[in-house]
Design a protein around this motif. Structure first.
Motif, PDB file in Angstrom:
ATOM      1  N   THR A  64       0.845  -1.199   0.000  1.00  0.00           N
ATOM      2  CA  THR A  64       0.000   0.000   0.000  1.00  0.00           C
ATOM      3  C   THR A  64       0.878   1.245   0.000  1.00  0.00           C
ATOM      4  O   THR A  64       0.576   2.222  -0.693  1.00  0.00           O
ATOM      5  CB  THR A  64      -0.938   0.000   1.223  1.00  0.00           C
ATOM      6  OG1 THR A  64      -1.680  -1.219   1.227  1.00  0.00           O
ATOM      7  CG2 THR A  64      -1.897   1.176   1.189  1.00  0.00           C
ATOM      8  N   GLY A  88      -3.348   5.673   5.780  1.00  0.00           N
ATOM      9  CA  GLY A  88      -3.774   4.688   4.798  1.00  0.00           C
ATOM     10  C   GLY A  88      -3.784   5.316   3.410  1.00  0.00           C
ATOM     11  O   GLY A  88      -3.524   6.512   3.253  1.00  0.00           O
ATOM     12  N   LYS A 100      -6.127   5.651   0.003  1.00  0.00           N
ATOM     13  CA  LYS A 100      -7.282   5.516  -0.877  1.00  0.00           C
ATOM     14  C   LYS A 100      -7.137   6.653  -1.889  1.00  0.00           C
ATOM     15  O   LYS A 100      -7.166   7.828  -1.525  1.00  0.00           O
ATOM     16  CB  LYS A 100      -8.586   5.637  -0.104  1.00  0.00           C
ATOM     17  CG  LYS A 100      -8.801   4.496   0.875  1.00  0.00           C
ATOM     18  CD  LYS A 100     -10.271   4.261   1.101  1.00  0.00           C
ATOM     19  CE  LYS A 100     -10.528   3.270   2.171  1.00  0.00           C
ATOM     20  NZ  LYS A 100     -10.419   1.953   2.044  1.00  0.00           N
ATOM     21  N   GLU A 101      -6.944   6.262  -3.143  1.00  0.00           N
ATOM     22  CA  GLU A 101      -6.622   7.237  -4.181  1.00  0.00           C
ATOM     23  C   GLU A 101      -7.571   8.427  -4.202  1.00  0.00           C
ATOM     24  O   GLU A 101      -7.136   9.575  -4.295  1.00  0.00           O
ATOM     25  CB  GLU A 101      -6.601   6.530  -5.536  1.00  0.00           C
ATOM     26  CG  GLU A 101      -6.073   7.407  -6.641  1.00  0.00           C
ATOM     27  CD  GLU A 101      -5.872   6.667  -7.946  1.00  0.00           C
ATOM     28  OE1 GLU A 101      -6.012   7.328  -8.992  1.00  0.00           O
ATOM     29  OE2 GLU A 101      -5.584   5.456  -7.919  1.00  0.00           O
ATOM     30  N   GLU A 102      -8.875   8.169  -4.097  1.00  0.00           N
ATOM     31  CA  GLU A 102      -9.839   9.283  -4.173  1.00  0.00           C
ATOM     32  C   GLU A 102      -9.678  10.256  -3.004  1.00  0.00           C
ATOM     33  O   GLU A 102      -9.796  11.472  -3.167  1.00  0.00           O
ATOM     34  CB  GLU A 102     -11.280   8.774  -4.292  1.00  0.00           C
ATOM     35  CG  GLU A 102     -11.748   7.799  -3.232  1.00  0.00           C
ATOM     36  CD  GLU A 102     -11.260   6.363  -3.392  1.00  0.00           C
ATOM     37  OE1 GLU A 102     -11.375   5.616  -2.409  1.00  0.00           O
ATOM     38  OE2 GLU A 102     -10.754   5.969  -4.458  1.00  0.00           O
ATOM     39  N   LYS A 103      -9.386   9.747  -1.827  1.00  0.00           N
ATOM     40  CA  LYS A 103      -9.203  10.620  -0.666  1.00  0.00           C
ATOM     41  C   LYS A 103      -7.915  11.451  -0.820  1.00  0.00           C
ATOM     42  O   LYS A 103      -7.898  12.638  -0.506  1.00  0.00           O
ATOM     43  CB  LYS A 103      -9.147   9.789   0.623  1.00  0.00           C
ATOM     44  CG  LYS A 103      -9.042  10.647   1.861  1.00  0.00           C
ATOM     45  CD  LYS A 103      -9.258   9.825   3.103  1.00  0.00           C
ATOM     46  CE  LYS A 103      -9.227  10.721   4.309  1.00  0.00           C
ATOM     47  NZ  LYS A 103     -10.490  10.906   4.932  1.00  0.00           N
ATOM     48  N   TRP A 104      -6.867  10.821  -1.314  1.00  0.00           N
ATOM     49  CA  TRP A 104      -5.621  11.533  -1.533  1.00  0.00           C
ATOM     50  C   TRP A 104      -5.801  12.625  -2.588  1.00  0.00           C
ATOM     51  O   TRP A 104      -5.312  13.735  -2.441  1.00  0.00           O
ATOM     52  CB  TRP A 104      -4.498  10.559  -1.908  1.00  0.00           C
ATOM     53  CG  TRP A 104      -3.959   9.817  -0.720  1.00  0.00           C
ATOM     54  CD1 TRP A 104      -4.662   9.207   0.268  1.00  0.00           C
ATOM     55  CD2 TRP A 104      -2.584   9.628  -0.393  1.00  0.00           C
ATOM     56  NE1 TRP A 104      -3.816   8.630   1.187  1.00  0.00           N
ATOM     57  CE2 TRP A 104      -2.536   8.853   0.796  1.00  0.00           C
ATOM     58  CE3 TRP A 104      -1.393   9.978  -0.997  1.00  0.00           C
ATOM     59  CZ2 TRP A 104      -1.340   8.480   1.395  1.00  0.00           C
ATOM     60  CZ3 TRP A 104      -0.200   9.593  -0.415  1.00  0.00           C
ATOM     61  CH2 TRP A 104      -0.183   8.865   0.785  1.00  0.00           C
TER      62      TRP A 104
END
Length: 115
Positions: A11, A104, A106-110
């Protein structure tokens, strides 16, 4: 911006690749050699609203401790344990400021936070 990562964490490798693909500069820090400070961990806990979101619950150290033991820890004990045993911290741990931390990947959150 500091990215606390663990070299064998897939990850973390995905997060590093995403940052590079989006031309976002960051300092890569080995979380085992230089874990996030207690202040960073406390800020992340406050931002997320619960300290449980900081935990790598799939790791062996967490499983050997047990969730009951972790739940009974005082905040001081909890943050001290994360600092001295950084494998307990969910990775990657991205620190931009006390108001912009991401635990963590998560592409969308980043994308929402960094683009």
């Amino acid at each position: 911006m500091k990215l606390f990562s663990y070299s064998s964490c897939s990850t973390c490798r995905r997060a590093i690749k995403w940052l590079k693909n989006n031309d976002i500069a960051f300092d890569l820090i080995d979380i085992l050699k230089a874990p996030p400070s207690k202040e960073m961990l406390i800020s992340a806990s406050e931002l997320y609203g619960d300290r449980k979101y900081l935990l790598n619950t799939s790791g062996g150290i967490y499983r050997s401790l047990g969730s009951d033991v972790v739940k009974k820890m005082t905040n001081n004990e909890f943050f001290e344990k994360l600092y001295i045993e950084p494998r307990l911290i969910k990775r990657p741990f991205l620190y931009k400021s006390s108001k912009c931390l991401i635990v963590g990947f998560k592409e969308e959150k980043w994308a929402e936070k960094l683009l």
